[in-house]
Design a protein around this motif. Structure first.
Motif, short mmCIF file in Angstrom:
data_model
loop_
_atom_site.label_atom_id
_atom_site.label_comp_id
_atom_site.label_asym_id
_atom_site.label_seq_id
_atom_site.Cartn_x
_atom_site.Cartn_y
_atom_site.Cartn_z
N HIS A 75 0.77 -1.25 0.00
CA HIS A 75 0.00 0.00 0.00
C HIS A 75 0.80 1.30 0.00
O HIS A 75 0.21 2.36 -0.04
N ASP A 104 -3.42 -2.29 8.72
CA ASP A 104 -1.96 -2.38 8.86
C ASP A 104 -1.52 -1.25 9.82
O ASP A 104 -2.18 -0.21 9.92
N ALA A 105 -0.41 -1.45 10.53
CA ALA A 105 0.06 -0.41 11.46
C ALA A 105 0.42 0.88 10.73
O ALA A 105 0.36 1.97 11.31
N HIS A 106 0.82 0.75 9.47
CA HIS A 106 1.24 1.94 8.71
C HIS A 106 0.07 2.51 7.89
O HIS A 106 -0.77 1.75 7.40
N ASP A 139 1.35 -6.19 11.13
CA ASP A 139 2.30 -5.42 11.94
C ASP A 139 1.63 -4.54 12.98
O ASP A 139 2.30 -3.82 13.72
N GLY A 179 1.57 -5.77 5.61
CA GLY A 179 2.81 -5.87 6.37
C GLY A 179 2.74 -6.92 7.48
O GLY A 179 1.77 -7.69 7.58
ZN LIG Z 1 2.79 -1.94 7.70
#
Ligand SMILES: [Zn+2]
Length: 315
Positions: A126, A164-166, A252, A294
């Motif tokens: 992403h 996702d964490a990001h 993640d 991730g």
């Molecule tokens: Zn991530």
């Protein structure tokens, strides 16, 4: 008879990896696959093989200049494809093309009615922008899938949900002014984590204002905090009535990931997948595509992705 879930597996997918010393290493796919087999989930899905994408297909999202640059760097495999997170390697073009082709095969199978849902583990890249690599992401399969749903399948209104964490910046900024790309992203607050974007005020531009939901989470956010925010995602989707749902379910955001600071358990991922399956049944004829994203702790990859796969199967 229940219409099956398609699950993609094959060594070709595992070639998208930056080596043992890199967080996005070669053992991620195997960690997931071992757990799939341990739980017997492989016997409850339709197993599908990876597929490679033609250059023209990748260019539905990416600029020809950027695709040509990846192709050139793929020959000698030296240097980076971005400022220093995403190294080139020999065959990186082919490996990234397989991620694209596999995600698009999943889209096509769902649209044909071969299955209602599909899961592609090595996918959900992403961060890649239309004209550059970023954050371990060479080609953005989410972006190519969105462009392909529109160009090839006549599906215009698409919901993209990212846990996702990001922050999913490569998707967000590519469709920031597109009112038909419904975007919801819970991520670690950009003040503490790459890529630093995804502020709550970023809700889309112009006619697209209000079609995007960014929810920055504090470092250490757990399942309770996830569950508290989650209804906002459902409210956005219900109001928007999408025709197709993409879930980027990066692992993640679970506790003990080596490069982030979040503290969900796989229960958050299971909840997101279950609820989105329900919404997909209500608005999208069941059509939901889950992309691994991730995740750099192998146990977390195994737990989070199989939780999502199980939700797809049991929904
Ligand atoms: Zn991530």
């Amino acid at each position: 008879m229940r219409i099956p879930v398609c699950l993609y597996h094959g060594v070709e997918l595992g070639r998208y990896s930056f080596g043992d010393a890199h967080p996005f290493g070669p053992r991620r796919l195997g960690a997931f696959w071992d757990e799939v087999q341990r739980q017997g989930l492989d016997r409850q899905v339709c197993m599908c093989a990876p597929v490679t994408a033609e250059q023209s297909v990748i260019e539905r999202f990416h600029t020809p200049e950027y695709v040509a640059r990846v192709k050139a760097q793929s020959k000698h495999g030296v240097g980076f494809l971005d400022a220093g997170d995403t190294p080139a390697f020999i065959g990186v073009y082919e490996a990234a093309s397989i991620v694209i082709g596999t995600t698009l095969d999943a889209v096509a199978r769902i649209l044909r009615g071969d299955c209602r849902r599909a899961f592609v583990p090595i996918a959900g890249l992403h961060h890649a922008r239309r004209d550059s690599a970023a954050g371990f992401c060479v080609f953005n399969d989410c972006g190519v899938a969105i462009e392909t749903l529109r160009a090839e399948h006549g599906v215009r209104r698409i919901a993209y949900v990212d846990i996702d964490a990001h922050h999913g910046d490569g998707v967000f900024y590519a469709f920031e002014d597109d009112p038909d790309l419904i975007f919801a992203d819970l991520h670690e607050d950009g003040r503490y984590l790459y890529p630093g974007t995804g502020h709550a005020e970023e809700t889309g531009r112009g006619a697209a204002t209000g079609s995007k939901l960014n929810i920055p989470m504090p470092p250490g956010a757990d399942d309770a905090q996830f569950l508290l925010q989650w209804p906002r995602v459902e409210a956005l989707l219900r109001a928007a009535r999408p025709e197709f749902i993409v879930l980027q379910c990066g692992a993640d955001s679970l506790a003990d990931d080596p490069i982030t600071h979040m503290a969900y358990s796989a229960a958050s991922h299971a909840h997101a997948a279950e609820r989105l399956c329900r919404l997909a049944d209500e608005y999208c004829q069941g059509r939901l595509l889950a992309l691994g994203g991730g995740g750099y702790n192998l146990d977390n990859i195994a737990a989070a992705w199989t939780a999502v796969l199980r939700a797809l199967i049991e929904s």
